[in-house]
Structure formats: C-alpha cells, structure tokens
Design an enzyme around this catalytic site. Structure first.
Site, PDB file in Angstrom:
ATOM      1  N   ASP A 142     -13.475  10.748  -5.513  1.00 59.35           N
ATOM      2  CA  ASP A 142     -13.044  12.472  -5.700  1.00 59.35           C
ATOM      3  C   ASP A 142     -13.433  12.711  -7.079  1.00 59.35           C
ATOM      4  O   ASP A 142     -13.317  13.879  -7.705  1.00 59.35           O
ATOM      5  CB  ASP A 142     -11.931  12.811  -5.055  1.00 59.35           C
ATOM      6  CG  ASP A 142     -10.626  12.213  -5.882  1.00 59.35           C
ATOM      7  OD1 ASP A 142     -10.741  11.262  -6.535  1.00 59.35           O
ATOM      8  OD2 ASP A 142      -9.459  12.344  -5.426  1.00 59.35           O
ATOM      9  N   SER A 143     -13.633  11.855  -8.193  1.00 64.41           N
ATOM     10  CA  SER A 143     -13.885  12.185  -9.255  1.00 64.41           C
ATOM     11  C   SER A 143     -15.184  13.057  -9.440  1.00 64.41           C
ATOM     12  O   SER A 143     -15.682  13.544 -10.568  1.00 64.41           O
ATOM     13  CB  SER A 143     -14.449  10.962 -10.298  1.00 64.41           C
ATOM     14  OG  SER A 143     -15.001  10.056  -9.473  1.00 64.41           O
ATOM     15  N   ASP A 201     -13.172   8.426  -0.978  1.00 59.53           N
ATOM     16  CA  ASP A 201     -11.969   8.988  -0.896  1.00 59.53           C
ATOM     17  C   ASP A 201     -11.410  10.051  -0.058  1.00 59.53           C
ATOM     18  O   ASP A 201     -12.094  10.715   0.231  1.00 59.53           O
ATOM     19  CB  ASP A 201     -11.758   9.460  -2.315  1.00 59.53           C
ATOM     20  CG  ASP A 201     -11.110   8.702  -3.554  1.00 59.53           C
ATOM     21  OD1 ASP A 201     -10.662   7.536  -3.509  1.00 59.53           O
ATOM     22  OD2 ASP A 201     -11.561   8.645  -4.761  1.00 59.53           O
ATOM     23  N   LYS A 244     -10.390   5.211   0.966  1.00 61.14           N
ATOM     24  CA  LYS A 244      -9.426   4.947  -0.325  1.00 61.14           C
ATOM     25  C   LYS A 244      -8.276   6.424  -0.519  1.00 61.14           C
ATOM     26  O   LYS A 244      -8.931   7.467  -0.249  1.00 61.14           O
ATOM     27  CB  LYS A 244     -10.002   4.859  -1.502  1.00 61.14           C
ATOM     28  CG  LYS A 244      -9.185   4.672  -3.100  1.00 61.14           C
ATOM     29  CD  LYS A 244      -9.644   3.966  -4.065  1.00 61.14           C
ATOM     30  CE  LYS A 244     -10.465   5.133  -4.870  1.00 61.14           C
ATOM     31  NZ  LYS A 244      -9.393   6.132  -5.236  1.00 61.14           N
ATOM     32  N   GLU A 249      -4.552   7.513  -2.354  1.00 63.02           N
ATOM     33  CA  GLU A 249      -3.670   7.301  -3.705  1.00 63.02           C
ATOM     34  C   GLU A 249      -2.021   7.172  -3.188  1.00 63.02           C
ATOM     35  O   GLU A 249      -1.863   8.212  -2.401  1.00 63.02           O
ATOM     36  CB  GLU A 249      -3.880   8.281  -4.604  1.00 63.02           C
ATOM     37  CG  GLU A 249      -5.221   8.489  -5.161  1.00 63.02           C
ATOM     38  CD  GLU A 249      -5.412   9.451  -6.494  1.00 63.02           C
ATOM     39  OE1 GLU A 249      -4.413  10.132  -6.842  1.00 63.02           O
ATOM     40  OE2 GLU A 249      -6.593   9.632  -6.788  1.00 63.02           O
ATOM     41  N   GLU A 284      -4.954   1.411 -11.467  1.00 68.98           N
ATOM     42  CA  GLU A 284      -5.568   2.223 -12.763  1.00 68.98           C
ATOM     43  C   GLU A 284      -4.552   2.435 -13.983  1.00 68.98           C
ATOM     44  O   GLU A 284      -3.457   2.888 -13.634  1.00 68.98           O
ATOM     45  CB  GLU A 284      -5.975   3.783 -12.193  1.00 68.98           C
ATOM     46  CG  GLU A 284      -6.724   4.559 -13.239  1.00 68.98           C
ATOM     47  CD  GLU A 284      -7.546   5.920 -12.967  1.00 68.98           C
ATOM     48  OE1 GLU A 284      -7.450   5.897 -11.397  1.00 68.98           O
ATOM     49  OE2 GLU A 284      -7.706   6.682 -13.686  1.00 68.98           O
TER      50      GLU A 284
END
Ligand code: KIV
Length: 279
Positions: A49-50, A88, A118, A120, A186
């Site tokens: 999602d970056s 993501d 993925k 978070e 991270e």
C-alpha cells in the site's frame, strides 16, 4: 531458497520452509514493467500500500483503496512468473472484523491472483489471521512500525526500544501462533529483530530491522532512487533513477527547443528508397 529465471513461483509454504536458510529476497512493485524487472531475482513481490505514497503522491498509506490495490495487483501479476505475489490489505479493509477481512482478502486474491495477503498488526490481529488461514487465505503479518497506524504511533518512529520490546515480541509470537506464514519486522532495533528471528517458527522479513532476519524487503522506488521526497535511514539507494530521469527530461526539453530533436533518423522520408538492381 533463491530465485532463478526458470523456477516456479514459490507457495507460502515454501516461503515458510525457507526459515533459517538463504535469505529471502523481496521488493515492492506496482506496475508490470517493474514486476518483470524483479521477477527473476525475488522470491516474493509485494504489491504494497506504499503505492499510495510513491506513485499517487498521498501523504500516507491511509488513503489507499481496495480499487487501487486491485488495479496495481492486476498490473504486477502480468509481470510475474517465477516470484510469488503478496498483496496488502489497505487501511479500513480488514480491522473491523474477521468477516470483513475475509471478504476483502478473498476479493483481492480472486481479482489479482495474488498468492497471499499482508496485513498490519500483532496480538490484536491474531484472531483475524487465524480466521483467514482456516479459510484458505495465506497471511503475511507486519509488525513493529505499522504505517497504517501512523496516527496512533505518533509518527514513523523506531518501535520496540527498551521496555516496548516486550509488546513487539508478543506480537511476533501471536502472528506466528495464529498461522501467518511469515512476518515483516519494520523499523525495530537490530537486537530485537535477531531475538524474534531466533524465537519464532516463521521467517522474519526485515525492513529497517537486521541482516540476521530470514529475508529483506525494500520499497522499489526507494532503492532505485525514484522516490525522493524523503529517504529513511534503512533505505540503501542502489540507483539514482530520479536524478537520471530529471536530467534526461531536461536534455529532451533542450533538444526540442533547439530543434535538434527529432533528428533525421527519427523522421520518415516521403518514399521508401527502391532496392538496388540485382539484389
Ligand atoms: O507497503 C509496503 O510497501 C510495505 C513494505 C514497506 C513492507 O508494507
């Protein structure tokens, strides 16, 4: 495990089995040409999602939508044949309930043919991870600095220093126990990343963590020097394509204004010259 041009794409179980072996190689990708460039060199490629920050100019990842992830996921899938694709779940698409997470993860996988999603979060996402895995969705977890929580973490700070290490260790154990096949660590201290890597059963993928992790990931636009708004300490620039691109564009603008582009070799004659006799 290490990628070669003619290998079959690994499955999440292959990634899990790479624990403790040759470090796993991963980059993010958002487009077909970038995916093609890295396919032979990466074990897995993340449609991160970056993308919101590096391609769409958003100030954080919070504005990224399911539609954006699906569009970029489809583009990346067209460029991969030997690396696994992970995608993501964007902010707001999975936190509410395991059912919400399942609906959106299934949609992402069905529409993009990603091999895994993925998400978070650690302890508080463990129930959701177990729910997804039990229903056929392989999950990569992401703990430590979780950019979707930038507003509650108070910025993009190093996580898990001193007493805060205990919570990161608990997160790592929780996602491993819940059935995640790997976990991104991270921006945490190196010694903490090494301890987690030694303690948990699944591969750790470091970004701003430690060379001792089971693998590494970087945002491709960061390592190629294409994203220049800022550079995190953990980014190593392997190229300076942003600077090279700006210089190339300046040269083009100069040539157009000087009428030196297009040159004779770039334009078309009225007639194709007749072939010489006897040839
Ligand atoms: O979105 C992303 O690019 C990521 C990586 C930084 C791991 O989550």
């Amino acid at each position: 495990m290490s990628a070669t041009a003619d290998k079959k794409a690994p499955l999440p179980d292959d990634i899990r089995a790479a624990k403790g072996g040759t470090p796993l190689v991963s980059l993010t990708a958002y487009t077909t040409p970038m995916a093609q460039m890295m396919d032979a060199h990466c074990d897995f490629v993340l449609v991160g999602d970056s993308v919101g920050m590096v391609l769409h100019g958003l100030p954080s990842t919070l504005g990224v939508t399911m539609e954006m992830m699906i569009m970029h996921g489809k583009a990346v899938a067209r460029g991969l044949s030997s690396a696994m694709m992970v995608i993501d779940l964007p902010f707001g698409s999975y936190e509410e309930s395991p059912e919400q997470a399942f609906g959106n993860a299934a949609r992402l996988m069905a529409q993009t043919s990603a091999g895994a999603v993925k998400l978070e979060g650690g302890v508080h996402m463990a129930k959701t991870i177990a729910f997804l895995v039990a229903r056929g969705i392989p999950v990569m977890a992401h703990i430590g600095l979780t950019p979707q929580s930038v507003n509650t973490l108070g910025g993009y700070k190093v996580q898990g220093r001193d007493a805060a290490a205990t919570a990161v260790i608990a997160d790592a154990q929780a996602v491993s126990d819940a059935g995640a096949f790997a976990v991104v660590l991270e921006k945490i201290p190196q010694s903490l990343a090494d301890q987690i890597t030694a303690d948990i059963a699944i591969p750790t993928i470091g970004i701003g963590a430690s060379a001792g992790c089971d693998g590494q990931i970087l945002v491709v636009d960061d390592m190629l020097g294409l994203f220049t708004a800022f550079k995190a300490k953990f980014v190593k620039r392997y190229a300076h394509l942003g600077d090279d691109g700006a210089a190339a564009i300046a040269a083009y603008a100069h040539d157009v204004r000087a009428r030196t582009f297009p040159a004779p070799e770039h334009v078309f004659a009225d007639q194709i010259p007749a072939p010489a006799k006897g040839k």
